[in-house]
Design a protein around this motif. Structure first.
Motif, PDB file in Angstrom:
ATOM      1  N   ASP A   1       0.827  -1.186   0.000  1.00  0.00           N
ATOM      2  CA  ASP A   1       0.000   0.000   0.000  1.00  0.00           C
ATOM      3  C   ASP A   1       0.874   1.252   0.000  1.00  0.00           C
ATOM      4  N   ALA A   2       0.472   2.249  -0.770  1.00  0.00           N
ATOM      5  CA  ALA A   2       1.220   3.487  -0.813  1.00  0.00           C
ATOM      6  C   ALA A   2       1.023   4.244   0.483  1.00  0.00           C
ATOM      7  N   GLY A   3       2.067   4.983   0.877  1.00  0.00           N
ATOM      8  CA  GLY A   3       1.928   5.801   2.060  1.00  0.00           C
ATOM      9  C   GLY A   3       3.088   5.626   3.005  1.00  0.00           C
ATOM     10  N   ILE A   4       2.845   5.997   4.251  1.00  0.00           N
ATOM     11  CA  ILE A   4       3.858   5.887   5.277  1.00  0.00           C
ATOM     12  C   ILE A   4       3.278   5.075   6.418  1.00  0.00           C
ATOM     13  N   THR A   5       3.959   4.048   6.828  1.00  0.00           N
ATOM     14  CA  THR A   5       3.443   3.156   7.852  1.00  0.00           C
ATOM     15  C   THR A   5       4.461   2.998   8.966  1.00  0.00           C
ATOM     16  N   GLN A   6       3.931   2.908  10.174  1.00  0.00           N
ATOM     17  CA  GLN A   6       4.751   2.708  11.353  1.00  0.00           C
ATOM     18  C   GLN A   6       4.380   1.383  12.002  1.00  0.00           C
ATOM     19  N   SER A   7       5.365   0.752  12.611  1.00  0.00           N
ATOM     20  CA  SER A   7       5.090  -0.456  13.378  1.00  0.00           C
ATOM     21  C   SER A   7       6.066  -0.548  14.548  1.00  0.00           C
ATOM     22  N   PRO A   8       5.582  -1.085  15.674  1.00  0.00           N
ATOM     23  CA  PRO A   8       4.200  -1.464  15.932  1.00  0.00           C
ATOM     24  C   PRO A   8       3.333  -0.242  16.221  1.00  0.00           C
ATOM     25  N   ARG A   9       2.025  -0.428  16.345  1.00  0.00           N
ATOM     26  CA  ARG A   9       1.134   0.671  16.738  1.00  0.00           C
ATOM     27  C   ARG A   9       1.217   0.907  18.232  1.00  0.00           C
ATOM     28  N   TYR A  10       1.369  -0.172  18.987  1.00  0.00           N
ATOM     29  CA  TYR A  10       1.457  -0.080  20.441  1.00  0.00           C
ATOM     30  C   TYR A  10       2.603  -0.978  20.901  1.00  0.00           C
ATOM     31  N   LYS A  11       3.325  -0.476  21.943  1.00  0.00           N
ATOM     32  CA  LYS A  11       4.437  -1.269  22.470  1.00  0.00           C
ATOM     33  C   LYS A  11       4.589  -0.961  23.952  1.00  0.00           C
ATOM     34  N   ILE A  12       4.704  -2.027  24.732  1.00  0.00           N
ATOM     35  CA  ILE A  12       5.041  -1.871  26.144  1.00  0.00           C
ATOM     36  C   ILE A  12       6.382  -2.549  26.342  1.00  0.00           C
ATOM     37  N   THR A  82      13.867   4.402  28.939  1.00  0.00           N
ATOM     38  CA  THR A  82      13.580   4.989  30.249  1.00  0.00           C
ATOM     39  C   THR A  82      12.119   5.416  30.290  1.00  0.00           C
ATOM     40  N   ARG A  83      11.595   5.563  31.503  1.00  0.00           N
ATOM     41  CA  ARG A  83      10.179   5.933  31.634  1.00  0.00           C
ATOM     42  C   ARG A  83       9.876   7.269  30.975  1.00  0.00           C
ATOM     43  N   SER A  84      10.856   8.159  30.949  1.00  0.00           N
ATOM     44  CA  SER A  84      10.641   9.475  30.332  1.00  0.00           C
ATOM     45  C   SER A  84      10.475   9.379  28.810  1.00  0.00           C
ATOM     46  N   GLN A  85      10.760   8.214  28.253  1.00  0.00           N
ATOM     47  CA  GLN A  85      10.566   8.015  26.813  1.00  0.00           C
ATOM     48  C   GLN A  85       9.186   7.445  26.488  1.00  0.00           C
ATOM     49  N   THR A  86       8.367   7.283  27.504  1.00  0.00           N
ATOM     50  CA  THR A  86       6.962   6.946  27.272  1.00  0.00           C
ATOM     51  C   THR A  86       6.319   8.103  26.519  1.00  0.00           C
ATOM     52  N   SER A  87       5.772   7.813  25.359  1.00  0.00           N
ATOM     53  CA  SER A  87       5.275   8.888  24.505  1.00  0.00           C
ATOM     54  C   SER A  87       4.575   8.278  23.293  1.00  0.00           C
ATOM     55  N   VAL A  88       4.033   9.146  22.465  1.00  0.00           N
ATOM     56  CA  VAL A  88       3.550   8.740  21.149  1.00  0.00           C
ATOM     57  C   VAL A  88       4.572   9.234  20.124  1.00  0.00           C
ATOM     58  N   TYR A  89       5.038   8.316  19.292  1.00  0.00           N
ATOM     59  CA  TYR A  89       6.077   8.631  18.321  1.00  0.00           C
ATOM     60  C   TYR A  89       5.481   8.661  16.916  1.00  0.00           C
ATOM     61  N   PHE A  90       5.792   9.723  16.195  1.00  0.00           N
ATOM     62  CA  PHE A  90       5.318   9.874  14.821  1.00  0.00           C
ATOM     63  C   PHE A  90       6.504   9.959  13.869  1.00  0.00           C
ATOM     64  N   CYS A  91       6.383   9.218  12.804  1.00  0.00           N
ATOM     65  CA  CYS A  91       7.326   9.304  11.700  1.00  0.00           C
ATOM     66  C   CYS A  91       6.666  10.125  10.597  1.00  0.00           C
ATOM     67  N   THR A 100       6.760  20.587   0.123  1.00  0.00           N
ATOM     68  CA  THR A 100       7.259  20.765   1.478  1.00  0.00           C
ATOM     69  C   THR A 100       6.319  20.239   2.549  1.00  0.00           C
ATOM     70  N   GLU A 101       5.104  19.841   2.178  1.00  0.00           N
ATOM     71  CA  GLU A 101       4.222  19.342   3.230  1.00  0.00           C
ATOM     72  C   GLU A 101       4.679  17.968   3.678  1.00  0.00           C
ATOM     73  N   ALA A 102       4.501  17.718   4.968  1.00  0.00           N
ATOM     74  CA  ALA A 102       4.911  16.447   5.546  1.00  0.00           C
ATOM     75  C   ALA A 102       3.722  15.496   5.640  1.00  0.00           C
ATOM     76  N   PHE A 103       4.019  14.220   5.442  1.00  0.00           N
ATOM     77  CA  PHE A 103       3.015  13.169   5.562  1.00  0.00           C
ATOM     78  C   PHE A 103       3.398  12.314   6.765  1.00  0.00           C
ATOM     79  N   PHE A 104       2.432  12.100   7.645  1.00  0.00           N
ATOM     80  CA  PHE A 104       2.704  11.426   8.900  1.00  0.00           C
ATOM     81  C   PHE A 104       2.168  10.006   8.903  1.00  0.00           C
ATOM     82  N   GLY A 105       2.874   9.154   9.644  1.00  0.00           N
ATOM     83  CA  GLY A 105       2.352   7.835   9.933  1.00  0.00           C
ATOM     84  C   GLY A 105       1.280   7.929  11.005  1.00  0.00           C
ATOM     85  N   GLN A 106       0.730   6.769  11.359  1.00  0.00           N
ATOM     86  CA  GLN A 106      -0.373   6.746  12.308  1.00  0.00           C
ATOM     87  C   GLN A 106       0.095   6.790  13.755  1.00  0.00           C
ATOM     88  N   GLY A 107       1.399   6.714  13.960  1.00  0.00           N
ATOM     89  CA  GLY A 107       1.933   6.830  15.314  1.00  0.00           C
ATOM     90  C   GLY A 107       2.163   5.496  15.992  1.00  0.00           C
TER      91      GLY A 107
END
Lengths: 113, 113
Positions: A1-12, A82-91, A100-107
């Motif tokens: 599929d065309a686009g930008i994809t991130q994996s995994p969606r959730y990680k502990i 580290t716990r301080s790296q708990t966050s939502v990460y976007f590519c 110049t517009e940016a296209f984001f993954g789903q996080g």
């Protein structure tokens, strides 16, 4: 599929473990970016890349490592989480010149316990 | 230091009214200013771009102004609808800083029926 994809969606993960977040884009965009988003801080740039094998630090690079051996992939590694790296990460990716517009993954929602 | 400031308080308006969001910046010389929309749990989505030599840009119900003297951009949504409820982010592309795209903290818009 065309686009930008991130994996995994959730990680502990546990404190001290290494974890890698993946990002893949199909447009052959030159620029790729990693942001983290936290309440009260908005989107903060961690690392970016202008092309394969070219990376540079953003605003908050400490504790993170990136690589870009291929144009389409830009993995982000937390070497010792580290716990301080708990966050939502976007590519994100974008082209050059007038594109110049940016296209984001789903996080990726990362929780470090 | 460089700053991009958006009102962190939510903006609540009635359906049909015009919503106006503000983006102020300091210590930047942006070539472009962009606006993005972000829905909960999703990545930002590009809406509009305005160049430094443009004063105003329109797209359907959206209008962006850019005042490089005041270092401010205004983002307007006319005839607002509940579906416009989201967080809106402004971003600057600084050609003098490695083409990094830097974001403000975003303003949450709530349109009530």
């Amino acid at each position: 599929d065309a686009g930008i994809t991130q994996s995994p969606r959730y990680k502990i993960t546990e404190t001290g473990r290494q974890v890698t977040l993946m990002c893949h884009q199909t447009w052959s965009h030159s620029y790729m970016f990693w942001y983290r988003q936290d309440l009260g801080h908005g989107l903060r740039l961690i690392y970016y890349s202008a092309a394969a094998d070219i990376t540079d630090k953003g605003e908050v690079p400490d504790g993170y490592v990136v690589s870009r051996s291929k144009t389409e992939n830009f993995p982000l590694t937390l070497e010792s989480a580290t716990r301080s790296q708990t966050s939502v990460y976007f590519c994100a990716s974008r082209g050059t010149g007038g594109q110049t517009e940016a296209f984001f993954g789903q996080g990726t929602r990362l929780t470090v316990v | 230091s460089q700053k991009i400031e958006q009102n962190s308080e939510a903006l609540n308006i009635q359906e049909g009214k015009t919503a106006t969001l503000t983006c102020n910046y300091t210590n930047y010389s942006p070539a472009y200013l962009q606006w993005y929309r972000q829905d909960p749990g999703r990545g930002p989505v590009f809406l509009l771009l305005i160049r430094e030599n443009e004063k105003e840009k329109r797209k359907e119900r959206l209008k962006v102004t850019f005042d490089t003297t005041l270092k401010q951009s205004l983002f307007h949504i006319t005839a607002s609808q509940p579906a416009d409820s989201a967080t809106y982010l402004c971003a600057l592309l600084n050609n003098n800083a490695g083409n990094m795209l830097t974001f403000g903290g975003g303003t949450r818009l709530m349109v009530k029926p």
